[in-house]
Design a protein around this motif. Structure first.
Motif, short mmCIF file in Angstrom:
data_model
loop_
_atom_site.label_atom_id
_atom_site.label_comp_id
_atom_site.label_asym_id
_atom_site.label_seq_id
_atom_site.Cartn_x
_atom_site.Cartn_y
_atom_site.Cartn_z
N UNK A 171 54.99 29.47 53.12
CA UNK A 171 55.12 29.44 51.66
C UNK A 171 54.26 30.54 51.05
N UNK A 172 54.88 31.30 50.17
CA UNK A 172 54.21 32.42 49.52
C UNK A 172 54.14 32.19 48.01
N UNK A 173 52.98 32.48 47.48
CA UNK A 173 52.79 32.43 46.04
C UNK A 173 53.09 33.81 45.47
N UNK A 174 53.87 33.85 44.42
CA UNK A 174 54.23 35.12 43.80
C UNK A 174 53.87 35.14 42.33
N UNK A 175 53.65 36.33 41.81
CA UNK A 175 53.26 36.52 40.42
C UNK A 175 54.14 37.57 39.78
N UNK A 176 54.75 37.18 38.67
CA UNK A 176 55.62 38.09 37.92
C UNK A 176 54.95 38.38 36.59
N UNK A 177 54.64 39.64 36.33
CA UNK A 177 53.92 40.01 35.11
C UNK A 177 54.74 39.79 33.85
N UNK A 178 56.04 39.90 33.96
CA UNK A 178 56.90 39.79 32.79
C UNK A 178 57.96 38.74 33.05
N UNK A 183 46.51 42.24 40.26
CA UNK A 183 46.46 40.79 40.39
C UNK A 183 46.33 40.43 41.87
N UNK A 184 45.38 39.56 42.15
CA UNK A 184 45.22 39.07 43.52
C UNK A 184 45.53 37.58 43.56
N UNK A 185 46.20 37.18 44.63
CA UNK A 185 46.60 35.79 44.77
C UNK A 185 46.03 35.22 46.06
N UNK A 186 45.50 34.02 45.96
CA UNK A 186 44.95 33.34 47.13
C UNK A 186 45.60 31.98 47.25
N UNK A 187 46.38 31.81 48.29
CA UNK A 187 47.09 30.55 48.51
C UNK A 187 46.35 29.70 49.53
N UNK A 188 46.49 28.39 49.38
CA UNK A 188 45.87 27.46 50.31
C UNK A 188 46.63 26.15 50.31
N UNK A 189 46.35 25.31 51.31
CA UNK A 189 46.88 23.96 51.32
C UNK A 189 47.95 23.66 52.34
N UNK A 190 48.36 24.61 53.12
CA UNK A 190 49.38 24.34 54.12
C UNK A 190 48.85 23.45 55.22
N UNK A 224 45.07 32.89 40.95
CA UNK A 224 45.28 34.28 40.55
C UNK A 224 44.03 34.85 39.92
N UNK A 225 43.75 36.10 40.24
CA UNK A 225 42.61 36.78 39.63
C UNK A 225 43.05 38.19 39.26
N UNK A 226 42.31 38.79 38.35
CA UNK A 226 42.67 40.12 37.88
C UNK A 226 43.35 40.06 36.53
#
Length: 124
Positions: A92-99, A1-8, A23-25
């Motif tokens: 600010x960090x974007x995070x991804x939790x698979x479960x 999974x790839x994450x791309x954050x923006x907007x700061x 999110x992609x992938x």
């Protein structure tokens, strides 16, 4: 999974900003996406998360001011930040939790994937 954050960006106290994370992938179906932040000299802290089913979770410090939302079709999560305060200044960090689990949404180590971070600066 790839994450791309923006907007700061840099704003004044009381202003608003909107962060976005794409999110992609292989995201799967039972995930959670959220935002954490880290201010200079401080540990990373939970801000908000939204689950695959639409459930939302907020830190007490942002409740009522920040709103997290998502687009399932676009695989994006947005964080609308209103009434910003100087103490909201952080990366600010974007995070991804698979479960997703409601018991771990506030725990950074439960998120396996992270975006690159976007700086939010709020001046008084």
């Amino acid at each position: 999974v790839q994450l791309q954050a923006s907007g700061g960006g840099m704003v004044q106290a009381g202003d608003s900003l909107r962060l976005s994370c794409a999110a992609s992938g292989r995201t799967g179906r039972t995930y959670a996406m959220g935002w954490f932040r880290q201010a200079p000299g401080k540990e990373r802290e939970f801000v908000a998360t939204i689950s695959w089913s639409g459930g939302t979770y907020y830190a007490d410090s942002v409740k009522g001011r920040f709103t997290i939302s998502r687009s399932v079709a676009k695989n994006t999560v947005d964080l609308q930040m209103n009434s910003l305060k100087p103490e909201d200044t952080a990366v600010y960090y974007c995070g991804f939790d698979l479960t997703f689990s409601p018991h771990t949404v506030r725990i950074g180590n439960s998120y396996k994937y992270w975006g690159q971070g976007t700086l939010v600066t709020v001046s008084s």
